[in-house]
Design a protein around this motif. Structure first.
Motif, PDB file in Angstrom:
ATOM      1  N   UNK A 312       0.843  -1.192   0.000  1.00 43.88           N
ATOM      2  CA  UNK A 312       0.000   0.000   0.000  1.00 43.88           C
ATOM      3  C   UNK A 312       0.879   1.243   0.000  1.00 43.88           C
ATOM      4  N   UNK A 313       0.343   2.340  -0.504  1.00 46.48           N
ATOM      5  CA  UNK A 313       1.084   3.586  -0.559  1.00 46.48           C
ATOM      6  C   UNK A 313       0.252   4.698   0.057  1.00 46.48           C
ATOM      7  N   UNK A 314       0.908   5.794   0.385  1.00 42.56           N
ATOM      8  CA  UNK A 314       0.188   6.930   0.941  1.00 42.56           C
ATOM      9  C   UNK A 314       1.022   8.195   0.906  1.00 42.56           C
ATOM     10  N   UNK A 315       0.373   9.297   0.591  1.00 43.23           N
ATOM     11  CA  UNK A 315       0.940  10.635   0.736  1.00 43.23           C
ATOM     12  C   UNK A 315       0.169  11.281   1.889  1.00 43.23           C
ATOM     13  N   UNK A 316       0.754  11.267   3.063  1.00 41.73           N
ATOM     14  CA  UNK A 316       0.054  11.667   4.284  1.00 41.73           C
ATOM     15  C   UNK A 316       0.526  13.062   4.704  1.00 41.73           C
ATOM     16  N   UNK A 317      -0.432  13.943   4.981  1.00 41.57           N
ATOM     17  CA  UNK A 317      -0.109  15.316   5.365  1.00 41.57           C
ATOM     18  C   UNK A 317      -1.016  15.763   6.511  1.00 41.57           C
ATOM     19  N   UNK A 318      -0.427  16.432   7.474  1.00 40.11           N
ATOM     20  CA  UNK A 318      -1.228  17.040   8.535  1.00 40.11           C
ATOM     21  C   UNK A 318      -1.752  18.405   8.071  1.00 40.11           C
ATOM     22  N   UNK A 319      -2.623  18.998   8.891  1.00 36.30           N
ATOM     23  CA  UNK A 319      -3.240  20.262   8.544  1.00 36.30           C
ATOM     24  C   UNK A 319      -2.823  21.366   9.505  1.00 36.30           C
ATOM     25  N   UNK A 320      -2.811  22.580   9.024  1.00 34.88           N
ATOM     26  CA  UNK A 320      -2.587  23.731   9.889  1.00 34.88           C
ATOM     27  C   UNK A 320      -3.799  23.865  10.804  1.00 34.88           C
ATOM     28  N   UNK A 321      -3.558  24.110  12.087  1.00 32.44           N
ATOM     29  CA  UNK A 321      -4.628  24.215  13.078  1.00 32.44           C
ATOM     30  C   UNK A 321      -5.162  25.641  13.108  1.00 32.44           C
ATOM     31  N   UNK A 322      -6.303  25.858  12.458  1.00 34.26           N
ATOM     32  CA  UNK A 322      -6.988  27.156  12.422  1.00 34.26           C
ATOM     33  C   UNK A 322      -5.997  28.271  12.093  1.00 34.26           C
ATOM     34  N   UNK A 323      -6.038  29.369  12.848  1.00 34.17           N
ATOM     35  CA  UNK A 323      -5.145  30.487  12.533  1.00 34.17           C
ATOM     36  C   UNK A 323      -3.921  30.523  13.436  1.00 34.17           C
TER      37      UNK A 323
END
Length: 412
Positions: A312-323
């Motif tokens: 299996x493969x994945x391009x995993x990215x977290x997100x910026x938390x609001x401002x």
């Protein structure tokens, strides 16, 4: 009765759930040899039979018969339609809604058998109320447990060659959130939903009631004798492409023959693409997100024993938390975690590549026992790790085989 219900090429609009019964397969026009994925990119799969559901209502193809068997959906383009092959849960109290059904469930009456989800293209699945059982919440935001494909079975499930593509719909929403000093008008994140769920998420409410309560294990772990639904056999999830913007790409449980490494759920050749460079404003639709919060942003999340997780493969990215200047927590590539309530036993993780994103580690996280696993030729994202996370009470890690991983395993 039963058989194949064939829908020729064309568009079909539905105002409510499409109820599918045992021994029925909904089949669209042939897609030939079109594939859901091409390496780590979406493939050319685009069925000419199109089902359209009302956007934002999380409607779709539905069955929750605890004894339902031999049904499925094949070669259909599902526009805002979810696949909901749900378990039969015993509930008390609240009227039926998407949250109360599973969260307030007291037991599992059955999950049926022999479910098929094959060759479908799915997008724009969301439920626009963040808490289906609380009408006081007025913000328009995704319910955290919206799911494109949910397939539950006591024996035999195949989810294969499905393309969960990027949303085609776009809209703005205005949020009034606790801890925010202003109203926020932001893009509604249609793809903030679970991708594929096989025998896992909807069992969470009951699992929480069994763990440490009904299960005889002194540690309260869920095991095959006290919670067999997490250890069902015959689950195969393969060759799917999942695009998402928060939550989990593929979630599953399963079990094998009780003795052979990798004899349980077969998780093979899938790809999870987590959107990069995005901001999460709120997880629950009530409170402004902080750097301590999680929107999961996880590739693969397993429970049960003897999983075979291969190529299996994945391009995993977290997100910026609001401002804030912080990123959301989590962002795992492949995970088995303590909250699933069971041990990591006889799993095979082989040639999985999570190196394409900004995060993505492979871990058994704070499990009581991690034994007889094989981790071979896996690749984590740059700067991440492969292995076990332990603490003072979760540290029995033994008889595991790790070789040719990048980086090398730790604590295994």
């Amino acid at each position: 009765g039963g058989g194949v219900v064939y829908f020729p090429a064309g568009s079909y609009a539905f105002s409510s759930n499409i109820l599918i019964q045992s021994n029925i397969v909904i089949r669209g026009d042939s897609t030939g040899s079109a594939k859901a994925k091409k390496g780590t990119q979406p493939g050319s799969l685009s069925p000419k039979t199109i089902f359209t559901c009302k956007f934002g209502e999380h409607a779709g193809v539905f069955n929750n018969d605890p004894k339902g068997t031999n049904f499925g959906i094949v070669n259909v383009h599902l526009d805002a339609c979810a696949v909901m092959f749900w378990p039969g849960l015993k509930t008390v109290g609240s009227a039926f809604n998407l949250k109360s059904y599973w969260w307030e469930a007291t037991d599992i009456e059955g999950m049926g058998a022999s479910k098929l989800v094959l060759g479908n293209r799915i997008h724009d699945v969301t439920y626009t109320h963040p808490n289906p059982s609380d009408s006081s919440v007025k913000n328009t935001w995704p319910w955290a447990f919206s799911t494109a494909i949910a397939a539950y079975s006591d024996n035999n499930t195949l989810v294969a060659n499905n393309l969960l593509s990027k949303a085609t719909k776009s809209m703005k929403t205005t949020l009034s959130l606790k801890d925010a000093n202003r109203s926020l008008t932001v893009e509604y994140p249609v793809d903030n939903r679970y991708g594929i769920d096989a025998n896992k998420i909807l069992l969470g409410g009951v699992a929480g009631k069994y763990g440490g309560h009904k299960c005889p294990d002194a540690q309260g772990k869920l095991n095959p004798s006290c919670f067999p639904w997490f250890f069902r056999s015959g689950v195969v999830v393969r060759d799917n492409y999942v695009y998402m913007n928060g939550r989990v790409g593929v979630s599953w449980s399963g079990g094998g023959d009780g003795k052979t490494v990798g004899s349980g759920t077969q998780m093979y050749n899938n790809h999870v693409e987590v959107a990069a460079g995005t901001t999460c404003w709120t997880v629950d639709g009530v409170r402004l997100m902080t750097g301590h919060d999680t929107n999961e942003n996880r590739g693969y999340d397993q429970s049960g024993y003897e999983n075979n997780v291969t190529m299996n493969t994945g391009h995993i990215n977290r997100q910026k938390a609001a401002d804030t200047s912080y990123m959301s927590v989590d962002g795992e590539g492949i995970l088995q975690q303590a909250s699933t309530g069971n041990d990591g036993i006889r799993n095979l993780w082989y040639k999985n590549d999570l190196s394409g994103g900004s995060t993505g580690y492979l871990a058994f996280y704070n499990l009581f026992n991690v034994e007889y696993n094989q981790l071979i030729s896996n690749t984590a994202a740059k700067g991440e790790f492969i292995g076990a996370v332990v603490d003072a009470t979760h540290h029995n890690v033994q008889h595991n085989q790790c070789k040719d991983n990048h980086p090398a395993c730790i604590r295994m």
